[in-house]
Scaffold this active site. Structure first.
Site, PDB file in Angstrom:
ATOM      1  N   THR A  72     -42.449  -6.994   5.076  1.00 14.96           N
ATOM      2  CA  THR A  72     -43.403  -6.766   4.000  1.00 14.96           C
ATOM      3  C   THR A  72     -44.204  -8.013   3.661  1.00 14.96           C
ATOM      4  OG1 THR A  72     -41.709  -7.300   2.390  1.00 14.96           O
ATOM      5  CG2 THR A  72     -41.973  -4.996   2.947  1.00 14.96           C
ATOM      6  N   CYS A  84     -48.505  -9.031 -27.450  1.00 18.75           N
ATOM      7  CA  CYS A  84     -47.213  -8.553 -26.980  1.00 18.75           C
ATOM      8  C   CYS A  84     -46.216  -8.658 -28.118  1.00 18.75           C
ATOM      9  CB  CYS A  84     -46.757  -9.375 -25.785  1.00 18.75           C
ATOM     10  SG  CYS A  84     -45.185  -8.851 -25.135  1.00 18.75           S
ATOM     11  N   THR A 113     -37.579 -10.362  -0.511  1.00 14.88           N
ATOM     12  CA  THR A 113     -37.807  -9.110   0.203  1.00 14.88           C
ATOM     13  C   THR A 113     -36.473  -8.521   0.611  1.00 14.88           C
ATOM     14  OG1 THR A 113     -38.866  -8.033   2.058  1.00 14.88           O
ATOM     15  CG2 THR A 113     -38.060 -10.247   2.454  1.00 14.88           C
ATOM     16  N   TYR A 114     -36.452  -7.220   0.665  1.00 11.87           N
ATOM     17  CA  TYR A 114     -35.257  -6.538   1.157  1.00 11.87           C
ATOM     18  C   TYR A 114     -35.581  -5.838   2.469  1.00 11.87           C
ATOM     19  CZ  TYR A 114     -34.145  -7.328  -3.718  1.00 11.87           C
ATOM     20  OH  TYR A 114     -33.963  -7.918  -4.939  1.00 11.87           O
ATOM     21  N   ASN A 115     -36.766  -6.130   2.985  1.00 12.60           N
ATOM     22  CA  ASN A 115     -37.237  -5.490   4.206  1.00 12.60           C
ATOM     23  C   ASN A 115     -37.205  -3.972   4.113  1.00 12.60           C
ATOM     24  OD1 ASN A 115     -37.763  -7.883   5.593  1.00 12.60           O
ATOM     25  ND2 ASN A 115     -35.575  -8.129   6.005  1.00 12.60           N
ATOM     26  N   THR A 116     -37.502  -3.484   2.950  1.00 15.32           N
ATOM     27  CA  THR A 116     -37.575  -2.031   2.820  1.00 15.32           C
ATOM     28  C   THR A 116     -38.914  -1.655   2.199  1.00 15.32           C
ATOM     29  OG1 THR A 116     -36.562  -2.177   0.656  1.00 15.32           O
ATOM     30  CG2 THR A 116     -35.100  -1.699   2.489  1.00 15.32           C
ATOM     31  N   GLU A 153     -38.743  -1.360  -6.626  1.00 13.24           N
ATOM     32  CA  GLU A 153     -39.854  -1.958  -5.888  1.00 13.24           C
ATOM     33  C   GLU A 153     -41.050  -2.202  -6.790  1.00 13.24           C
ATOM     34  OE1 GLU A 153     -39.602   1.088  -2.910  1.00 13.24           O
ATOM     35  OE2 GLU A 153     -39.350  -0.418  -1.353  1.00 13.24           O
TER      36      GLU A 153
END
Lengths: 918, 488
Positions: B394, B130, B382-385, B459
């Site tokens: 999720t 890297c 999480t953003y619950n999307t 995401e």
């Protein structure tokens, strides 16, 4: 507890004995057992105290005051056997398991133990001399994950019933009464994640509770195929569930996020109460077997806490700090204050703690070679047998008498220096009293009530260490540290030519009546200055001889205290009452707290012959002084002669120096350092100048180095550091870095103790050791709250994110202050240091127009600050940009003082290079 | 400090992107050239990531004041704002925790001296070639007074660090082979031996940089402007400029791509959600036998090996990073191949929460806490999307990803049905995960684009965070277990 009915003292006397501890004077209790022959209850002092505590409502003992009538109520029917008849016997023993154990549990009659782990599930019989494998429950060719147990519990009512918690989330019950090889009875797979804990109801046969990683607790009725109720903790994974021993419906659950919840088994909708017990996971909890309200919890934060649940808010009553995260905690039967713990990682020992003495384990079992995973007391009424399973694949039975007692190996001595040279020393009373021959207490040793005729079992209580504390005060003159403070303030360490610095410092030392130091400075000037300057007369004309303050002479002032930590106040009070009140014996029960409160002036008696010691010390000191004086005179005769021969313009100076130094000339190192150069010259070159200008400067270095070490060793590290700084590169290379660092650290420490922040900061700044200079760079953050909305200001020091107001506006120029901000603590207005100073020259009222008359002291402090503030500004610039955001910082460990402090302290230069406004 | 100033401007001037700034700069370039003959470098990459359009990244910091303040803090602490932080800015909560941990590891009290820390960072990053991280830390290393000779290769470093090479190698590629003996070798009382506290510090640093290398490749982080490969002195030719822009979806191509994507794989998200729902419902009914569960784990394990990782298509030019490590042929070997059988690591027997944490915190105070927070943050974030759908639980998906990575390292959760992984993670996603975790240097833009096409970039960064933390925890677990075994 046992079922006890104690009618009166008279009745009791005819029966059995209860021991009492020695130095913790306690009442004597007698009892008989209802159904059996006479039986000993307990000897532990603590236990008795608790039994007689009035706060213990469900307790077995009630106090009826002076005819001393006790009545214990028979409470529980489940306790049927007394230990007297079916006493357990055995010894410390172990057996090898095939695999690491995760949990163990015993059956009710303490004859068998079940061991469960990932690859093991066996029952062992406990026999006199050994463990005998009774049954292997792990059957089948390819055992499923249902056998991989995280926890196991043996039913305490039904001896054929076992329950296990499997790592795959299954809860399994086992019926040993089954005729087939596979004893598996019921299988519940309702949990989605690993089940951490199963728990049977203590009295209900069919009720089983489980707690799982998925955050749910489930209650099963073993007669049904599925759970009867599910409790959702609404937080993280459940690590432990425990039915209360006393409240039929209550259970406690501990969680991975540090919470503990209390539930009513009838109300699955929500918990009764919740509190945060630990930071990080609470791995375990245990209800006190006797006391309804006590819950012990252990967590990853290495603490065991005991909570009193009887009050409205769970109250932490005891806290034990261990050295590793606590995996299991189990109260010791029949011992109110004892609990056993084992740790999850790193530490393999099992500890039994007396919660009242949380600093040292009461007993330790050190047999295991890997972490202990399960501990259980063999019998619920026998405190002497502990079983444990471990990752090292062994199962142990520990006998309490074989436990090691860390307290025996502990060193109960302590020593500490005070700021003014006082010395406090605490040691075992026996050691001191043996030497000092101190007077006994009037009326006999009251700590040992006379009517105890049975010695308590010494192995069952904490070793009683009563220690005596002596404080040695340094004598009046040497105690005064004024010279130190003044010297520190007045010395100049930089900013002027070398010679001037030396002269100045010599003058300071002289004024403070420290001729030796003064002379040293002068000599340094001579040694290291340009030879051309030599002829300038030094300002030091030492009038009279002085001595260095002696740090090591003490007059002894004794402050006796006894620390007996193994009693609580409550119980001793209790004892007072039910023994004969008014009896002088009782007073000895008072523990140390009360003594210091004035109920008993024990200190007066303890060191009866304090004066004697004093005299000894004093006389010794006198001797020393006499000896010194003798030394004084001798060299005074010897040296002048030599120097008179010299034909040197600076001779008189040296003469005086010699005089000043002579007191120590007798072989002491210091004198050598001071005198060597002169002496050698006077011998070598009588008619020549003291030293030739060609003599390289480093010629003196070894001498100076020795001198510095001498000063440092003598306790005058101030001199060492000051010289080091003033000489700078001339000497630095001669002294190794570690020593330098050590000196600097000591000096800075001293300065800070005397709250000489400015000086200490200067020293830090002038030092060349990287380890020292970086002190200026550490903890340079000061957290400030917005003056408008009172919220913490997170980003910048001068503008508030929330109310978007500039927090610190200068009252004079109305601009934002980004650097040093000073304010009056009376009206809290202030501004730029410079502006405020200018303002104060013309007016004494607050520039903000609030009408506040700034305190005279406040103004004075400005006047004093005058000179300093320039230094402040300088240093401020040194730090540059970072200053504005971060460096308004208080002294380490010095919280901003409340405003009732005198204004004179308002301005301090912290060692972080800025002006801190308290 | 030239680049640093540029970064500040970015923060204060959010309406400009970095490239915009430099566009203005190039505009001025001619002027300054005339005046003083100074050559002004021009950024090569467009924005912090090769995979994610620059505008999208910077939009985040513009909208969210929290992100902005974190950026400011990061800049104040380090004097720079690296591209990694910019990309992580999609998830400010995590970023905060990440930066705090990294700052503690590199700057605060610890058993190792500062230049050792950076050097270990270099060693770890170099293991995955890297170059981005290596360059970053070479600078830091020199700045804290490190000896430039060390940078010529591990041979130039003190023997103590050389001894760490083996641990580095194993941890990076096959941590399950780590044994008590390795630890013993490092700790045995000799002149160049390590203390336990130092070793823990080193292990945390190594794992941190291994996994950060994964993230760097996984998100296609572009080199910093001041480091090699980050800039060029060649004047921009107009055509080249546009090509570059299009390739990075930086302009008009964006919408087109989006449309194309949604056409091709419409319903991908819905299918996934449907499956999750199905799994949730039927879980209680379907009672898989124990053998079944065990075989599912094994199957997933073996299957993960069959997932081909490498399409050697795009080779990252490295500034000779290979000299920082030995034995370049040593790479990820599949966990249990025929022949060598390594026992499965049961998380119930040695978990981070119970065991790892305590060990780390004991020997390197506070770091256990910081790491714990970071792991939890990554795991629970999480953003619950999901793509365009809101209010989706999720947790199942996240757990599947986490456990799949641990599965590749041979770590098994007794209480997990590995059948779920097959349902939830499709093949292209598995390829991406496997590549990123096992040989991150082979990650390509195509891989990045080919999984979860309808999902947003934020995401995908989220997924990357999960991968990175899961990998770090897996490595840490093996290392800490070995240390624990050594200690007992």
């Amino acid at each position: 507890m046992f079922d006890i009915d104690v009618h009166s003292l008279a009745v009791c006397l005819s029966h059995v004995v209860l021991g009492v501890s020695t130095s913790v004077c306690h009442s004597l209790l007698w009892s008989n057992l209802n159904q059996g022959p006479s039986v000993i209850i307990t000897q532990d002092s603590g236990e008795l105290g608790a039994l007689s505590s009035p706060s213990c409502t469900s307790g077995k003992w009630r106090l009826r005051g002076p005819p001393l009538l006790f009545r214990a109520m028979e409470k529980m029917s489940r306790v049927t056997t007394a230990l007297g008849s079916s006493a357990i016997s055995g010894r410390t023993m172990f057996c090898h398991l095939d695999a690491p154990a995760n949990a163990i549990s015993v059956c009710r009659d303490a004859t068998q133990v079940v061991v469960a782990g990932r690859n093991i599930f066996k029952i062992y019989g406990l026999e006199e001399e050994q463990f005998v494998e009774k049954l292997n429950l792990r059957v089948g060719r390819k055992p499923s994950l249902n056998f991989s147990c995280a926890d196991v519990m043996w039913h305490q009512m039904e001896e054929n019933l076992l329950a296990t918690a499997a790592t795959n989330g299954a809860v399994v019950t086992w019926n040993l009464g089954k005729p087939s090889r596979n004893k598996q009875d019921q299988l519940f797979t309702e949990h989605k994640r690993t089940v951490n804990k199963v728990c049977f109801h203590p009295t209900e046969v069919y009720m089983l509770l489980s707690g799982s990683q998925d955050g749910y607790m489930k209650c099963f009725d073993l007669r049904k195929k599925e759970s009867v109720s599910t409790f959702s903790g609404q937080s993280e994974s459940v690590r432990d569930v425990q039915f209360s021993m006393k409240d039929y419906f209550t259970f406690a659950a501990s969680f991975e996020n540090g919470n503990v919840q209390l539930w009513d088994i009838r109300r699955p909708d929500r918990y009764e109460r919740m509190f945060t017990a630990h930071t990080g996971p609470v791995f375990c909890c245990d209800w006190h077997p006797d006391d309804r309200g006590w819950l012990a919890t252990g967590g990853r934060d290495k603490m065991v806490k005991v909570w009193d649940m009887t009050t409205n808010r769970a109250k932490e009553i005891y806290c034990v700090q261990t050295i590793a995260s606590v995996a299991r905690v189990k109260w010791r039967p029949e011992r109110k204050w004892h609990l056993a713990t084992c740790s999850m990682m790193v530490d393999h020992n099992i500890y039994v703690w007396d919660v009242r003495r949380p600093f040292i384990p009461f007993a330790t079992f050190e047999e295991h070679k890997d972490v202990t995973t399960g501990i259980v007391w063999r019998h619920q009424h026998d405190p002497y047998f502990l079983l444990s399973g471990s990752k090292d694949s062994t199962l142990y039975q520990h006998m309490f008498k074989d436990a090691s007692r860390p307290v025996d190996r502990a060193n109960p001595e302590g020593l500490c220096f005070g700021l003014f040279g006082d010395l406090a020393f605490a040691a075992k009373e026996s050691l001191i009293s043996g030497d000092a021959n101190r007077k006994p207490y009037p009326g006999g040793d009251r700590r040992y009530p006379i009517f105890f005729f049975k010695k308590p079992d010494l192995t069952e209580q904490f070793a009683h260490v009563s220690s005596a504390l002596s404080v040695f005060e340094s004598s009046l003159e040497s105690r005064r540290m004024d010279w130190f403070v003044k010297t520190a303030r007045l010395y100049l360490l930089s900013g002027k030519p070398f010679a001037e610095l030396c002269d100045h410092n010599a003058k300071v030392a002289k004024e403070l009546n420290r001729p030796q130091v003064s002379t040293t400075w002068t000599m340094l000037r001579i040694m290291f200055s340009d030879p051309a300057n030599l002829s300038t007369p030094g300002p030091n004309h030492i009038g009279k001889l002085g001595t260095l303050p002696l740090m090591n002479s003490f007059s002894m002032k004794e402050m006796g205290t006894e620390s007996r930590l193994d009693r609580s106040k409550g119980e001793s009070r209790q004892d007072n009452i039910h023994l004969e009140p008014g009896n002088s014996l009782i007073n000895s029960n008072n523990d140390e707290n009360e003594e210091t409160e004035g109920s008993e002036g024990q200190a007066e008696y303890m060191f009866g012959d304090a004066e004697l010691d004093d005299d000894d010390l004093y006389s010794m000191e006198h001797d020393n002084q006499a000896a010194e004086e003798q030394e004084y005179t001798l060299p005074q005769e010897a040296f002048p002669l030599r120097h008179e021969i010299m034909d040197n313009p600076s001779a008189p100076e040296h003469l005086q120096q010699d005089k000043a130094d002579s007191p120590h000339a007798s072989g002491n190192e210091a004198e050598v350092t001071c005198l060597t150069p002169i002496e050698s010259f006077s011998l070598i070159s009588i008619s020549q100048p003291l030293f030739s200008p060609h003599l390289p400067v480093h010629f003196f270095c070894p001498v100076v180095r020795e001198m510095l070490s001498h000063y440092a060793e003598q306790g005058d590290v101030q001199m060492a550091v000051s010289v080091l700084i003033v000489l700078g590169d001339r000497i630095r290379k001669e002294i190794d870095d570690l020593t330098q660092e050590h000196w600097y650290m000591s000096y800075i420490d001293l300065l800070q103790r005397f709250e000489l922040w400015n000086v200490s900061n200067e020293v830090i700044k002038l030092s060349t050791c990287s380890a020292i200079t970086c002190l200026n760079q550490t903890s340079t953050t000061l957290h400030v709250n917005c003056s408008n909305c009172k919220r913490p200001m997170s980003n910048r020091g001068w503008i508030c994110d929330r109310c978007h107001q500039c927090a610190s506006v200068c009252a004079v120029c109305h601009h934002v202050v980004k650097g040093l901000f000073v304010w009056c603590q009376g009206c809290s207005h202030g501004g730029h240091l410079e502006h405020v100073m200018n303002w104060l020259k013309s007016s004494s009222h607050c520039p903000a127009g609030c009408g506040h008359l700034w305190e005279p002291a406040f103004r004075e402090s400005f006047a004093k600050l005058g000179e300093r503030s320039i230094a402040v500004e300088d240093q401020h610039q040194d730090l540059g940009g970072t200053m504005e955001e971060h460096s308004l910082s208080p002294q380490k460990g010095q919280p901003p003082t409340p405003s009732n402090h005198s204004h004179q302290q308002a301005f301090q230069l912290s060692n972080q290079n800025c002006c801190v406004v308290y | 400090m030239r680049h640093a100033t540029a970064a500040t401007e970015t923060m204060e001037n959010n309406s400009f992107t970095v490239t915009d700034l430099y566009k203005i700069c190039t505009h001025c370039e001619r002027l300054s050239k005339k005046d003083s003959g100074v050559r002004i470098p021009r950024p090569l990459g467009n924005g912090p990531s090769r995979f994610i359009p620059e505008k999208e990244i910077l939009q985040i910091s513009k909208v969210d004041p929290r992100t902005q303040s974190i950026f400011e803090d990061a800049f104040a602490a380090l004097g720079r704002l690296d591209n990694i932080s910019l990309v992580m800015g999609f998830h400010p909560q995590y970023l905060e925790s990440f930066l705090r941990t990294q700052h503690y590891l590199l700057q605060m009290d610890g058993p190792l001296s500062l230049h050792y820390r950076h050097y270990i960072g270099i060693m770890a990053a170099a293991r995955h070639q890297c170059s981005y991280l290596v360059n970053l830390h070479v600078n830091d290393f020199l700045q804290v007074g490190g000896d430039p000779k060390w940078l010529n290769g591990l041979d130039g470093a003190p023997q103590k660090l050389q001894a760490l090479g083996e641990l580095n190698k194993i941890l990076a590629h096959r941590p399950w082979l780590l044994t008590k003996a390795h630890i013993e070798h490092l700790l045995k009382a000799e002149e160049h031996s390590w203390s336990l506290a130092e070793l823990i510090h080193a292990v945390v640093l190594l794992t941190h940089y291994h996994s950060l290398a994964s993230f760097t490749f996984g998100c296609g982080i572009t080199p910093e402007i001041h480091s090699d490969g980050g800039h060029t002195f060649r004047p921009p030719s107009v055509s080249q400029y546009w090509v570059c822009d299009i390739a990075n979806d930086n302009g008009h191509g964006n919408d087109l791509e989006e449309k194309r994507g949604s056409h091709q794989v419409s319903g991908e998200v819905e299918v996934l959600m449907e499956r999750m729902k199905l799994l949730q419902e039927c879980r209680d009914e379907e009672e898989a036998s124990q053998e079944e569960m065990a075989t599912r784990f094994e199957r997933e394990k073996t299957e993960s090996m069959l997932v081909a990782t490498a399409e050697d298509e795009e080779c990252v030019p490295s500034r000779d990073v290979s000299r920082h490590f030995e034995d370049p042929s040593y790479g990820y070997k599949d966990f249990s191949r025929r022949g060598e059988h390594v026992p499965t690591f049961r998380v119930q027997d040695y978990s981070w929460e119970d065991h790892g944490y305590s060990l780390v915190n004991r020997l390197y105070p506070d770091v256990g806490q910081l790491l714990d927070e970071k792991f939890q943050m990554a795991y629970n974030l999480t953003y619950n999307t999901m793509a365009m759908h809101k209010d989706v639980d999720t947790s199942m998906l996240r757990r599947a990803i986490w456990n799949y990575i641990h599965c590749m390292f041979g770590i098994r959760y007794d209480d997990y049905d590995y059948g779920e992984i097959n349902q939830l993670l499709d093949r292209s996603f598995k390829v991406y995960i496997k590549t990123m975790v096992c040989s991150p240097e082979k990650t390509t833009k195509r891989m990045y684009e080919s999984f979860w096409r309808q999902f947003q970039h934020s995401e995908k960064v989220h997924v990357n965070l999960l991968l990175m933390e899961a990998r770090m925890q897996a490595e840490l677990l093996y290392a800490l277990r070995a240390i624990t075994r050594y200690m007992t």
